[in-house]
Scaffold this motif. Sequence first.
Motif, PDB file in Angstrom:
ATOM      1  N   ASN A 297      75.464   6.640  31.332  1.00 51.23           N
ATOM      2  CA  ASN A 297      75.663   7.519  32.477  1.00 51.23           C
ATOM      3  C   ASN A 297      74.454   8.414  32.729  1.00 51.23           C
ATOM      4  O   ASN A 297      74.358   9.061  33.745  1.00 51.23           O
ATOM      5  CB  ASN A 297      76.902   8.386  32.269  1.00 51.23           C
ATOM      6  CG  ASN A 297      78.140   7.524  32.115  1.00 51.23           C
ATOM      7  OD1 ASN A 297      78.223   6.456  32.698  1.00 51.23           O
ATOM      8  ND2 ASN A 297      79.080   7.981  31.325  1.00 51.23           N
ATOM      9  N   LYS A 298      73.556   8.474  31.757  1.00 54.02           N
ATOM     10  CA  LYS A 298      72.400   9.355  31.879  1.00 54.02           C
ATOM     11  C   LYS A 298      71.200   8.536  32.348  1.00 54.02           C
ATOM     12  O   LYS A 298      70.684   7.696  31.628  1.00 54.02           O
ATOM     13  CB  LYS A 298      72.115   9.974  30.507  1.00 54.02           C
ATOM     14  CG  LYS A 298      71.038  11.020  30.521  1.00 54.02           C
ATOM     15  CD  LYS A 298      70.950  11.639  29.136  1.00 54.02           C
ATOM     16  CE  LYS A 298      69.603  12.274  28.897  1.00 54.02           C
ATOM     17  NZ  LYS A 298      68.511  11.310  28.784  1.00 54.02           N
TER      18      LYS A 298
ATOM     19  N   ASN B 200      67.431   7.944  33.143  1.00 51.37           N
ATOM     20  CA  ASN B 200      66.127   8.533  32.874  1.00 51.37           C
ATOM     21  C   ASN B 200      65.044   7.886  33.742  1.00 51.37           C
ATOM     22  O   ASN B 200      63.876   8.165  33.606  1.00 51.37           O
ATOM     23  CB  ASN B 200      65.763   8.474  31.386  1.00 51.37           C
ATOM     24  CG  ASN B 200      65.787   7.062  30.842  1.00 51.37           C
ATOM     25  OD1 ASN B 200      65.810   6.099  31.588  1.00 51.37           O
ATOM     26  ND2 ASN B 200      65.782   6.945  29.523  1.00 51.37           N
TER      27      ASN B 200
END
Length: 125
Positions: free
Chosen positions: A17-18, A20
């Motif tokens: 979900n993160k 980068n």
Amino acid sequence: NLTSSSTSGKVPSFAYNKSNITSYAFLNEEKTVKLYITLEGIGECCSDEDIQLDWDDSSLSLVIKNYKGAGAEDRSLSFGKLTAKITHAKYKLKTNKIILILKKEKEGIEWHTINDKGTPDHEVV
């Protein structure tokens, strides 16, 4: 070999979900939406086995493993809620970029951004 045992194995799902990957170009077309993600030398250090694309009709998650060598942090780009529904998603791996192609459920709907937050977080081209 600098990789520790903690980096191998399965990444917990919440990690997806993160995002980068914060910079990409976005192109809205009649039937598709295209994202151009520039990653220098991606085609030389990654193969299809390193790239995982998960999607359903309203969300998308792209995870790239082994970019910049084994043990490197996974690169990811995920959207929990797309602007509109899609019926298909695929990618093309090029020398210095990945192109994501999303097929719109309804043709002709203009996407101003990839997610429905309303604020573009990308470079528009």
